[in-house]
Design a protein around this motif. Structure first.
Motif, PDB file in Angstrom:
ATOM      1  N   VAL A 151       0.846  -1.192   0.000  1.00 21.49           N
ATOM      2  CA  VAL A 151       0.000   0.000   0.000  1.00 21.49           C
ATOM      3  C   VAL A 151       0.883   1.244   0.000  1.00 21.49           C
ATOM      4  CG1 VAL A 151      -1.931  -1.105   1.158  1.00 21.49           C
ATOM      5  CG2 VAL A 151      -0.130  -0.029   2.522  1.00 21.49           C
ATOM      6  N   THR A 152       0.328   2.337  -0.426  1.00 20.31           N
ATOM      7  CA  THR A 152       1.043   3.607  -0.423  1.00 20.31           C
ATOM      8  C   THR A 152       0.614   4.407   0.797  1.00 20.31           C
ATOM      9  OG1 THR A 152       1.164   3.661  -2.832  1.00 20.31           O
ATOM     10  CG2 THR A 152       1.491   5.740  -1.675  1.00 20.31           C
ATOM     11  N   LEU A 153       1.579   4.753   1.652  1.00 18.70           N
ATOM     12  CA  LEU A 153       1.304   5.517   2.861  1.00 18.70           C
ATOM     13  C   LEU A 153       1.965   6.879   2.785  1.00 18.70           C
ATOM     14  CD1 LEU A 153       1.836   2.830   5.663  1.00 18.70           C
ATOM     15  CD2 LEU A 153      -0.232   3.340   4.357  1.00 18.70           C
ATOM     16  N   GLU A 160       4.860  10.221  -0.225  1.00 20.39           N
ATOM     17  CA  GLU A 160       4.195   8.931  -0.339  1.00 20.39           C
ATOM     18  C   GLU A 160       5.238   7.837  -0.523  1.00 20.39           C
ATOM     19  OE1 GLU A 160       1.416   9.433  -3.534  1.00 20.39           O
ATOM     20  OE2 GLU A 160      -0.208   9.987  -2.168  1.00 20.39           O
ATOM     21  N   SER A 214       1.429  -4.014   3.443  1.00 21.43           N
ATOM     22  CA  SER A 214       0.115  -3.754   4.031  1.00 21.43           C
ATOM     23  C   SER A 214      -0.032  -4.385   5.417  1.00 21.43           C
ATOM     24  CB  SER A 214      -0.988  -4.253   3.102  1.00 21.43           C
ATOM     25  OG  SER A 214      -0.854  -5.650   2.859  1.00 21.43           O
ATOM     26  N   ALA A 272       1.492  -2.123   8.055  1.00 18.35           N
ATOM     27  CA  ALA A 272       1.051  -0.723   8.104  1.00 18.35           C
ATOM     28  C   ALA A 272       0.314  -0.454   9.415  1.00 18.35           C
ATOM     29  CB  ALA A 272       0.149  -0.414   6.922  1.00 18.35           C
ATOM     30  N   THR A 276      -3.348   7.112   3.730  1.00 13.03           N
ATOM     31  CA  THR A 276      -2.982   6.511   2.444  1.00 13.03           C
ATOM     32  C   THR A 276      -3.052   7.494   1.285  1.00 13.03           C
ATOM     33  OG1 THR A 276      -5.277   5.762   2.140  1.00 13.03           O
ATOM     34  CG2 THR A 276      -3.732   4.221   3.177  1.00 13.03           C
TER      35      THR A 276
END
Length: 235
Positions: free
Chosen positions: A48-50, A70, A75, A78, A84
């Protein structure tokens, strides 16, 4: 002439000191990035992009392109309620400090009436929890934890005075999932994040005086073989 020479020498020392600090900071960031990349390669699966802080953001500061970016994140590792989308927090005021390299979460934008009190000189860090860490059901805010890193070569003490600010139990969730929020010395953040990303971070709840006894006993090492820790109760 001598005074001018002293000024030149003093100025040179100051420049060298600043350069050394910058190099150390860059090295720390590179270590965290390398650990994150290794975890991404090892775990594979969903990424995922955080939104991650690129520098320490103090309470009251506004989120903008100069202090966040980013980043890809495993995931499963996280933090709960991690941010996100960059657009969702740009221009928002941070209510809880966030250290460089740490994903931003809803915790960092809580209203003052819901915000936890972070001790002076510390930052709040949300550590994702899993079944392998076996957090005890009695864990509550105010407890003091110790953090260890478990590897193939042994067990290493990372930090010994992590104060619990909030736990999944207080939010009505199980302690085997979610995340626990702890107050961390800024110098320990990089090591804790790297161990968390690698999945090698373990938290324990020591008894009164247990860590003091370990420090006072010459034969008690901070690194021991993995096999010698069997049967030890960890969180």
């Amino acid at each position: 002439m001598r005074r001018r020479l002293r000024l030149v020498i003093s100025g040179s020392c100051a420049v060298i000191a600043v350069a050394a600090c910058l190099l150390y900071g860059e090295h720390t960031r590179e270590e965290a990035e390398r650990a994150r990349a290794e975890a991404l390669e090892r775990y594979g699966g969903e990424v995922v992009t955080l939104v991650v802080a690129t520098r320490t953001i103090e309470a009251g500061e506004i989120v903008d392109a100069s202090n966040v970016a980013e980043r890809d994140w495993v995931s499963d590792l996280a933090p709960v309620d991690a941010v996100t989308g960059l657009d969702s927090v740009l221009g928002s005021e941070v209510s809880e400090p966030v250290s460089a390299g740490t994903p931003l979460t809803a915790l960092n934008f809580r209203d003052s009436e819901d915000a936890v009190e972070v001790p002076q000189g510390r930052v709040a860090l949300s550590v994702p929890m899993g079944d392998d860490q076996g957090i005890a059901s009695s864990l509550e805010a105010g407890a003091t934890l110790a953090a260890y890193e478990v590897s193939d070569t042994g067990v290493r003490l990372l930090a010994e005075d992590l104060q619990v600010l909030a736990s999944p139990q207080e939010a009505g969730g199980p302690l085997s999932s979610g995340s626990v929020t702890v107050a961390v010395d800024p110098v320990d953040v990089a090591a804790l994040l790297a161990a968390s990303v690698r999945g090698s971070l373990r938290l324990v709840l020591p008894g009164d005086g247990a860590l003091d006894l370990a420090q006072a006993t010459p034969i008690a090492p901070t690194e021991v073989p993995v096999e010698s820790t069997e049967g030890a109760e960890g969180l």
